[in-house]
Design a protein around this motif. Structure first.
Motif, PDB file in Angstrom:
ATOM      1  N   LEU A 225       4.775   1.810   6.388  1.00 36.64           N
ATOM      2  CA  LEU A 225       4.761   0.360   6.189  1.00 36.64           C
ATOM      3  C   LEU A 225       3.502   0.006   5.407  1.00 36.64           C
ATOM      4  O   LEU A 225       2.399   0.427   5.755  1.00 36.64           O
ATOM      5  CB  LEU A 225       4.769  -0.353   7.539  1.00 36.64           C
ATOM      6  CG  LEU A 225       4.762  -1.890   7.489  1.00 36.64           C
ATOM      7  CD1 LEU A 225       5.602  -2.463   8.621  1.00 36.64           C
ATOM      8  CD2 LEU A 225       3.336  -2.453   7.568  1.00 36.64           C
ATOM      9  N   ILE A 226       3.689  -0.783   4.337  1.00 33.51           N
ATOM     10  CA  ILE A 226       2.569  -1.226   3.492  1.00 33.51           C
ATOM     11  C   ILE A 226       2.521  -2.744   3.547  1.00 33.51           C
ATOM     12  O   ILE A 226       3.474  -3.427   3.166  1.00 33.51           O
ATOM     13  CB  ILE A 226       2.744  -0.756   2.038  1.00 33.51           C
ATOM     14  CG1 ILE A 226       2.919   0.767   1.989  1.00 33.51           C
ATOM     15  CG2 ILE A 226       1.555  -1.184   1.186  1.00 33.51           C
ATOM     16  CD1 ILE A 226       3.363   1.286   0.645  1.00 33.51           C
ATOM     17  N   TYR A 227       1.401  -3.273   4.038  1.00 27.35           N
ATOM     18  CA  TYR A 227       1.250  -4.722   4.199  1.00 27.35           C
ATOM     19  C   TYR A 227       0.112  -5.207   3.310  1.00 27.35           C
ATOM     20  O   TYR A 227      -1.043  -4.783   3.460  1.00 27.35           O
ATOM     21  CB  TYR A 227       0.958  -5.051   5.659  1.00 27.35           C
ATOM     22  CG  TYR A 227       0.710  -6.520   5.920  1.00 27.35           C
ATOM     23  CD1 TYR A 227       1.753  -7.433   5.893  1.00 27.35           C
ATOM     24  CD2 TYR A 227      -0.567  -6.995   6.210  1.00 27.35           C
ATOM     25  CE1 TYR A 227       1.541  -8.782   6.131  1.00 27.35           C
ATOM     26  CE2 TYR A 227      -0.799  -8.342   6.458  1.00 27.35           C
ATOM     27  CZ  TYR A 227       0.260  -9.225   6.416  1.00 27.35           C
ATOM     28  OH  TYR A 227       0.046 -10.565   6.660  1.00 27.35           O
ATOM     29  N   ASN A 228       0.446  -6.084   2.356  1.00 25.67           N
ATOM     30  CA  ASN A 228      -0.548  -6.638   1.445  1.00 25.67           C
ATOM     31  C   ASN A 228      -1.248  -7.814   2.128  1.00 25.67           C
ATOM     32  O   ASN A 228      -0.618  -8.808   2.475  1.00 25.67           O
ATOM     33  CB  ASN A 228       0.105  -7.095   0.137  1.00 25.67           C
ATOM     34  CG  ASN A 228      -0.912  -7.473  -0.917  1.00 25.67           C
ATOM     35  OD1 ASN A 228      -1.704  -8.386  -0.748  1.00 25.67           O
ATOM     36  ND2 ASN A 228      -0.896  -6.744  -2.037  1.00 25.67           N
ATOM     37  N   ILE A 229      -2.553  -7.681   2.313  1.00 22.92           N
ATOM     38  CA  ILE A 229      -3.313  -8.696   3.052  1.00 22.92           C
ATOM     39  C   ILE A 229      -3.325 -10.024   2.308  1.00 22.92           C
ATOM     40  O   ILE A 229      -3.209 -11.096   2.914  1.00 22.92           O
ATOM     41  CB  ILE A 229      -4.755  -8.207   3.290  1.00 22.92           C
ATOM     42  CG1 ILE A 229      -4.750  -6.932   4.133  1.00 22.92           C
ATOM     43  CG2 ILE A 229      -5.588  -9.282   3.964  1.00 22.92           C
ATOM     44  CD1 ILE A 229      -6.105  -6.274   4.258  1.00 22.92           C
ATOM     45  N   LYS A 230      -3.434  -9.997   0.986  1.00 20.60           N
ATOM     46  CA  LYS A 230      -3.551 -11.228   0.205  1.00 20.60           C
ATOM     47  C   LYS A 230      -2.233 -11.976   0.108  1.00 20.60           C
ATOM     48  O   LYS A 230      -2.181 -13.203   0.212  1.00 20.60           O
ATOM     49  CB  LYS A 230      -4.077 -10.905  -1.190  1.00 20.60           C
ATOM     50  CG  LYS A 230      -5.509 -10.379  -1.203  1.00 20.60           C
ATOM     51  CD  LYS A 230      -5.973 -10.096  -2.625  1.00 20.60           C
ATOM     52  CE  LYS A 230      -7.404  -9.590  -2.649  1.00 20.60           C
ATOM     53  NZ  LYS A 230      -7.873  -9.294  -4.038  1.00 20.60           N
ATOM     54  N   THR A 231      -1.143 -11.235  -0.123  1.00 22.47           N
ATOM     55  CA  THR A 231       0.148 -11.890  -0.363  1.00 22.47           C
ATOM     56  C   THR A 231       1.049 -11.919   0.861  1.00 22.47           C
ATOM     57  O   THR A 231       2.083 -12.599   0.847  1.00 22.47           O
ATOM     58  CB  THR A 231       0.893 -11.158  -1.494  1.00 22.47           C
ATOM     59  OG1 THR A 231       1.215  -9.822  -1.067  1.00 22.47           O
ATOM     60  CG2 THR A 231       0.033 -11.094  -2.756  1.00 22.47           C
ATOM     61  N   SER A 232       0.704 -11.154   1.894  1.00 25.27           N
ATOM     62  CA  SER A 232       1.528 -11.011   3.107  1.00 25.27           C
ATOM     63  C   SER A 232       2.870 -10.334   2.832  1.00 25.27           C
ATOM     64  O   SER A 232       3.777 -10.384   3.664  1.00 25.27           O
ATOM     65  CB  SER A 232       1.767 -12.376   3.782  1.00 25.27           C
ATOM     66  OG  SER A 232       0.541 -12.935   4.201  1.00 25.27           O
ATOM     67  N   VAL A 233       2.995  -9.706   1.659  1.00 23.82           N
ATOM     68  CA  VAL A 233       4.221  -8.976   1.329  1.00 23.82           C
ATOM     69  C   VAL A 233       4.231  -7.650   2.085  1.00 23.82           C
ATOM     70  O   VAL A 233       3.225  -6.941   2.150  1.00 23.82           O
ATOM     71  CB  VAL A 233       4.325  -8.722  -0.183  1.00 23.82           C
ATOM     72  CG1 VAL A 233       5.499  -7.809  -0.502  1.00 23.82           C
ATOM     73  CG2 VAL A 233       4.466 -10.054  -0.917  1.00 23.82           C
ATOM     74  N   LEU A 234       5.406  -7.325   2.632  1.00 29.29           N
ATOM     75  CA  LEU A 234       5.540  -6.122   3.451  1.00 29.29           C
ATOM     76  C   LEU A 234       6.634  -5.227   2.879  1.00 29.29           C
ATOM     77  O   LEU A 234       7.719  -5.713   2.550  1.00 29.29           O
ATOM     78  CB  LEU A 234       5.866  -6.526   4.891  1.00 29.29           C
ATOM     79  CG  LEU A 234       6.005  -5.462   5.960  1.00 29.29           C
ATOM     80  CD1 LEU A 234       5.662  -6.066   7.319  1.00 29.29           C
ATOM     81  CD2 LEU A 234       7.419  -4.896   6.009  1.00 29.29           C
ATOM     82  N   ASN A 235       6.343  -3.947   2.750  1.00 31.08           N
ATOM     83  CA  ASN A 235       7.337  -2.972   2.290  1.00 31.08           C
ATOM     84  C   ASN A 235       7.338  -1.755   3.199  1.00 31.08           C
ATOM     85  O   ASN A 235       6.290  -1.379   3.746  1.00 31.08           O
ATOM     86  CB  ASN A 235       7.029  -2.513   0.858  1.00 31.08           C
ATOM     87  CG  ASN A 235       7.284  -3.605  -0.158  1.00 31.08           C
ATOM     88  OD1 ASN A 235       8.382  -4.137  -0.260  1.00 31.08           O
ATOM     89  ND2 ASN A 235       6.254  -3.952  -0.924  1.00 31.08           N
ATOM     90  N   ILE A 236       8.515  -1.136   3.330  1.00 27.88           N
ATOM     91  CA  ILE A 236       8.635   0.114   4.086  1.00 27.88           C
ATOM     92  C   ILE A 236       9.222   1.165   3.151  1.00 27.88           C
ATOM     93  O   ILE A 236      10.270   0.942   2.535  1.00 27.88           O
ATOM     94  CB  ILE A 236       9.522  -0.057   5.328  1.00 27.88           C
ATOM     95  CG1 ILE A 236       8.877  -1.044   6.310  1.00 27.88           C
ATOM     96  CG2 ILE A 236       9.756   1.291   6.012  1.00 27.88           C
ATOM     97  CD1 ILE A 236       9.699  -1.324   7.545  1.00 27.88           C
TER      98      ILE A 236
END
Length: 325
Positions: A225-236
């Motif tokens: 799981l990759i969570y972008n702190i700035k954009t709150s976009v989440l990918n698995i």
């Protein structure tokens, strides 16, 4: 155990150190509840006896320690506590360097482990779960996991966990932006405060990852799981098993990494400062693997051909410049 034996072990740990093969066992003994008062008294006695010169670096180190533990610096500089704290800080600075960037203290029944750049640590938690802590990371956990509470660990940086299974007592790793909940499994969490993304990668078992203000996500083995702190976009994404714990074996693995991300990793791994003057686009991504034992010079010599830059040593800093053809 007699007080004299406790004092002897503590003093040896703080001064001469133990052989590497017995160091983890001594660390577990030191943080255990039994004889805690005697161990603390022996530590204080050792600090008091040392003749240590207070330098300007001591004040800077004390400021960092105060920031960690939430101590207010509004106390008058001539108070007995401040003088004692300065003395302890003066002792801890060389001790911190001698011990490979590792120390702990207790506050509100939490143990804090800090690992310096250029170092890694392998520890056992109170429930016998294991944790491998990467360079430049900070971990906090309680002295004991009581039966009526969660097994909760706080992480800033990167760590790999092998959790002892206990369905009645979930294990939770909390970072500033998300938490990972497990029953028993192996997984890696990377959550450095200066990174743009937080990653949670599962090796085996099952974990539930809960980013801030988002629904929990369940990971299967070899998912990241990759969570972008700035954009709150989440990918698995699916990842290779070799990617999850490469750093544990001393490898440096970059997968679709920006040049900035690679620089941050190298700074942590080798405990250096890298001044990037290349202006290389953050959108460019690179995939490259370095084996255990490769030096920083060897790595930079490869990267300069892959990325396109020149570098020079300037005191304690490595300066990267744009390559002109």
């Amino acid at each position: 155990m007699e007080n004299s034996n406790i004092s002897r072990i503590v003093r040896q740990y703080l001064s001469k150190r133990f052989p590497k093969e017995t160091e983890e066992r001594i660390q577990r003994w030191i943080i255990a509840d039994k004889h805690m008062k005697e161990k603390e008294e022996a530590s204080l006695a050792y600090w008091t006896e040392l003749e240590t010169k207070i330098t300007p670096d001591t004040y800077a180190a004390l400021k960092r320690v105060n920031s960690r533990i939430g101590y207010s610096e509004r106390q008058p500089a001539d108070t007995l506590f401040y003088k004692k704290a300065l003395r302890i800080a003066a002792v801890l600075i060389p001790l911190f360097l001698i011990t490979g960037g590792y120390f702990y203290y207790t506050q509100h029944k939490l143990i804090e482990i800090t690992v310096a750049y250029g170092e890694t640590r392998h520890l056992f938690l109170p429930d016998s779960s294991e944790i491998w802590i990467n360079a430049g990371s900070n971990v906090k956990f309680p002295k004991t996991f009581t039966d009526d509470s969660l097994r909760q660990v706080y992480l800033e940086g990167e760590a790999y966990f092998s959790v002892r299974k206990n369905p009645a007592q979930p294990f939770i790793v909390k970072t500033e932006q998300l938490s990972v909940k497990v029953l028993g499994t192996k997984f890696n969490v990377k959550a450095y405060p200066d990174d743009e993304c937080i990653t949670a990668t599962l090796t085996s078992g099952k974990v539930e990852v809960s980013p801030q203000s988002q629904a929990p996500q369940t990971l299967a083995p070899n998912e990241q799981l990759i969570y972008n702190i700035k954009t709150s976009v989440l990918n698995i994404e699916k990842v290779s098993p070799a990617e999850t714990d490469a750093w544990l074996s001393g490898q440096i693995l970059f997968i679709n990494s920006s040049f900035g991300e690679m620089i941050q990793t190298l700074e942590r791994h080798f405990n250096v400062t890298i001044d990037d003057k290349t202006a290389i686009s953050a959108s460019k991504q690179y995939t490259v693997k370095f084996l255990k034992g490769e030096t920083l010079d060897e790595i930079l010599n490869v990267l300069k051909d892959v990325v396109g830059f020149t570098y020079r040593q300037q005191g304690a800093t490595i300066v990267l410049s744009k390559q002109y053809k």
